[in-house]
Design a protein around this motif. Sequence first.
Motif, PDB file in Angstrom:
ATOM      1  N   SER A  94       0.743  -1.235   0.062  1.00 47.26           N
ATOM      2  CA  SER A  94      -0.155   0.097   0.032  1.00 47.26           C
ATOM      3  C   SER A  94       0.948   1.166   0.075  1.00 47.26           C
ATOM      4  O   SER A  94       1.920   1.230   0.679  1.00 47.26           O
ATOM      5  CB  SER A  94      -0.939  -0.026   1.260  1.00 47.26           C
ATOM      6  N   PHE A  95       0.568   2.341  -0.701  1.00 48.84           N
ATOM      7  CA  PHE A  95       1.325   3.432  -0.931  1.00 48.84           C
ATOM      8  C   PHE A  95       0.672   4.774  -0.458  1.00 48.84           C
ATOM      9  O   PHE A  95      -0.660   4.960  -0.411  1.00 48.84           O
ATOM     10  CB  PHE A  95       1.601   3.574  -2.332  1.00 48.84           C
ATOM     11  N   TRP A 118       5.601   3.334  -9.471  1.00 48.80           N
ATOM     12  CA  TRP A 118       4.727   4.272 -10.162  1.00 48.80           C
ATOM     13  C   TRP A 118       3.754   3.631 -11.114  1.00 48.80           C
ATOM     14  O   TRP A 118       2.518   3.969 -11.024  1.00 48.80           O
ATOM     15  CB  TRP A 118       5.741   4.848 -10.900  1.00 48.80           C
ATOM     16  N   GLN A 120       1.886   1.046 -10.235  1.00 45.67           N
ATOM     17  CA  GLN A 120       0.889   0.583  -9.574  1.00 45.67           C
ATOM     18  C   GLN A 120       0.132   1.918  -9.032  1.00 45.67           C
ATOM     19  O   GLN A 120      -1.019   1.522  -8.172  1.00 45.67           O
ATOM     20  CB  GLN A 120       1.312  -0.245  -8.244  1.00 45.67           C
ATOM     21  N   THR A 121       0.460   2.955  -9.289  1.00 44.08           N
ATOM     22  CA  THR A 121      -0.281   4.289  -8.839  1.00 44.08           C
ATOM     23  C   THR A 121      -0.803   4.980  -9.982  1.00 44.08           C
ATOM     24  O   THR A 121      -1.086   6.152 -10.029  1.00 44.08           O
ATOM     25  CB  THR A 121       0.306   4.901  -7.867  1.00 44.08           C
ATOM     26  N   TRP A 124      -4.335   6.489 -10.229  1.00 40.72           N
ATOM     27  CA  TRP A 124      -4.427   7.789  -9.193  1.00 40.72           C
ATOM     28  C   TRP A 124      -3.865   8.906  -9.672  1.00 40.72           C
ATOM     29  O   TRP A 124      -4.470  10.136  -9.399  1.00 40.72           O
ATOM     30  CB  TRP A 124      -3.738   7.335  -7.691  1.00 40.72           C
ATOM     31  N   VAL A 158       6.344   8.662  -3.539  1.00 45.71           N
ATOM     32  CA  VAL A 158       5.471   7.682  -3.267  1.00 45.71           C
ATOM     33  C   VAL A 158       6.255   6.552  -2.751  1.00 45.71           C
ATOM     34  O   VAL A 158       7.226   6.185  -2.990  1.00 45.71           O
ATOM     35  CB  VAL A 158       4.787   6.950  -4.583  1.00 45.71           C
ATOM     36  N   ILE A 176      -3.081   5.083  -2.196  1.00 39.26           N
ATOM     37  CA  ILE A 176      -3.205   5.661  -3.782  1.00 39.26           C
ATOM     38  C   ILE A 176      -2.898   4.405  -4.621  1.00 39.26           C
ATOM     39  O   ILE A 176      -2.834   4.543  -5.749  1.00 39.26           O
ATOM     40  CB  ILE A 176      -2.108   6.883  -3.786  1.00 39.26           C
ATOM     41  N   GLU A 177      -2.642   3.191  -4.196  1.00 38.07           N
ATOM     42  CA  GLU A 177      -2.608   2.082  -5.159  1.00 38.07           C
ATOM     43  C   GLU A 177      -3.836   1.761  -6.034  1.00 38.07           C
ATOM     44  O   GLU A 177      -4.832   1.734  -5.397  1.00 38.07           O
ATOM     45  CB  GLU A 177      -2.014   0.737  -4.545  1.00 38.07           C
ATOM     46  N   ASP A 178      -3.632   1.630  -7.029  1.00 33.38           N
ATOM     47  CA  ASP A 178      -4.627   1.184  -7.950  1.00 33.38           C
ATOM     48  C   ASP A 178      -5.452  -0.397  -7.751  1.00 33.38           C
ATOM     49  O   ASP A 178      -6.599  -0.196  -8.180  1.00 33.38           O
ATOM     50  CB  ASP A 178      -3.987   1.295  -9.724  1.00 33.38           C
TER      51      ASP A 178
END
Length: 312
Positions: A94-95, A118, A120-121, A124, A158, A176-178
């Motif tokens: 989780s970020f 990057w 994975q986000t 967002w 991040v 903020i993880e997708d």
Amino acid sequence: MTSAPLDSALPLTFLGPEGTFTESALLQVPGAEAMERVPSTTAAAALAKVRRGEAFAAMLPIENSIEGGVPATLDAISNGIELRILHEVVVPVSFVLVAPAGVSLADITAVGTHPHAWAQTRDWFGENLPNATHAPANSTAAAAHALVAGTDAFQAAVCAPLVAQQTGLNILAAGIEDNIGAVTRFVLVGRPGSLPEPTGADKTTLAIPLPDDHPGALMAILEQFASRGVNLSRIESRPTGQFLGHYIFSVDVDGHIKDARVADALRGLHRVSPEIRFLGSYPRADKQQPQIRSYNSDGAFDDAAAWVQSLL
């Protein structure tokens, strides 16, 4: 049955700096908390310490549930002096988006983080900061520490929530993880020695060069597993760097080298690709046992060998 606790006068190393997901994974290995831990800047640097005898083992990310294999780790393990994977750990990811005091979302034009973070986000940032660019860093924690040091390459980073706590940076956005539920798989890599005993829920990792490029070359490798009922949980191709079209296949299979079906598959693979590299058999983090048909059991292989011997 699990791997024996770590016990060595040598330190452990991990992809640093402190506070990374990699260090969190390392601390889940029995005995690691009591040992000295030294961060490394890259996967290659970490494994170099192990190969030189400066560290007992290195914890590195090898696979992500969203982005797949981690090329830097796969390449560093597959080349150079042979090493062994001793242990694996799976860590939920989780970020958070962090920045120094006084920086707001409106001030951010560049964001520092590891390329996998990057990736994975992306969604967002597409919705909230569509014009922000990515500044690659060796790790999520390295980007956060760069902010603390006063970098002007980016205004935010991040990273993991733990890093935000350790650095005192402000959290501008959390979760903020997708993909909620994403995980990263980490491996502890050391020098060859005694293998962990089979647990019934094991994994074996191999690096298999493609000896020459011809029709059916990959099939010749895959059929060694299929004919013995050995399931592949991961297969990826990585360039050797020698010349265009020359690849190594990085493979994870269900089972332990002491399982008859896996050992027999390795014998077949060695005939097809003599430069095959065995990278270890170790307990699976999820403890899932493979489904094995009766004719691929150890007993079936023993019976078959005894039958052939009786004919001689």
